[in-house]
Design a protein around this motif. Structure first.
Motif, PDB file in Angstrom:
ATOM      1  N   LEU A  78       0.846  -1.186   0.000  1.00  0.00           N
ATOM      2  CA  LEU A  78       0.000   0.000   0.000  1.00  0.00           C
ATOM      3  C   LEU A  78       0.881   1.235   0.000  1.00  0.00           C
ATOM      4  O   LEU A  78       1.897   1.284   0.713  1.00  0.00           O
ATOM      5  CB  LEU A  78      -0.908   0.014   1.236  1.00  0.00           C
ATOM      6  CG  LEU A  78      -2.027  -1.008   1.251  1.00  0.00           C
ATOM      7  CD1 LEU A  78      -2.731  -0.984   2.598  1.00  0.00           C
ATOM      8  CD2 LEU A  78      -3.020  -0.718   0.149  1.00  0.00           C
ATOM      9  N   PRO A  79       0.540   2.239  -0.776  1.00  0.00           N
ATOM     10  CA  PRO A  79       1.356   3.464  -0.747  1.00  0.00           C
ATOM     11  C   PRO A  79       1.142   4.196   0.582  1.00  0.00           C
ATOM     12  O   PRO A  79       0.070   4.165   1.162  1.00  0.00           O
ATOM     13  CB  PRO A  79       0.835   4.277  -1.928  1.00  0.00           C
ATOM     14  CG  PRO A  79      -0.532   3.762  -2.181  1.00  0.00           C
ATOM     15  CD  PRO A  79      -0.542   2.336  -1.732  1.00  0.00           C
ATOM     16  N   ASP A  80       2.185   4.845   1.038  1.00  0.00           N
ATOM     17  CA  ASP A  80       2.024   5.589   2.280  1.00  0.00           C
ATOM     18  C   ASP A  80       1.398   6.951   1.990  1.00  0.00           C
ATOM     19  O   ASP A  80       1.279   7.378   0.845  1.00  0.00           O
ATOM     20  CB  ASP A  80       3.360   5.724   3.026  1.00  0.00           C
ATOM     21  CG  ASP A  80       4.425   6.412   2.195  1.00  0.00           C
ATOM     22  OD1 ASP A  80       4.166   6.651   1.004  1.00  0.00           O
ATOM     23  OD2 ASP A  80       5.489   6.704   2.740  1.00  0.00           O
ATOM     24  N   ALA A  81       0.997   7.629   3.010  1.00  0.00           N
ATOM     25  CA  ALA A  81       0.240   8.875   2.858  1.00  0.00           C
ATOM     26  C   ALA A  81       1.071   9.975   2.199  1.00  0.00           C
ATOM     27  O   ALA A  81       0.526  10.840   1.508  1.00  0.00           O
ATOM     28  CB  ALA A  81      -0.265   9.337   4.219  1.00  0.00           C
TER      29      ALA A  81
END
Length: 89
Positions: A78-81
């Motif tokens: 998942l990509p981080d914020a």
């Protein structure tokens, strides 16, 4: 007298032929009924197998399973914020 005896013999022969026809048709009917029961059993077994396959398919398609495969085999994360960009229209 011979005419009466001939008629009686013809009737007797007709009754015998009719009885044999009844026996044959009953035998044939029982054979068809047995074949029908076998086909119904096959249908029931296939319906059970179909239900099991649908259950297996739904198990393989759960979100958790898809995420597990994406992380394990495809090495997806998942990509981080900080790297996420939201586009507004």
């Amino acid at each position: 007298m011979t005419l009466r005896l001939t008629g009686l013999a013809a009737l007797f022969l007709a009754v015998i032929v009719s009885a044999l026809g009844v026996v044959y048709s009953k035998h044939h009917s029982r054979g068809l009924f047995i074949a029908l029961q076998e086909e119904l059993d096959i249908r029931d077994r296939l319906n059970v197998e179909w239900g099991q396959l649908q259950l297996e398919q739904s198990t393989w398609a759960t979100h958790g399973r898809i995420e597990e495969v994406a992380r394990g085999r495809l090495e997806m994360t998942l990509p981080d914020a900080r790297t996420t960009v939201i586009l507004l229209e």
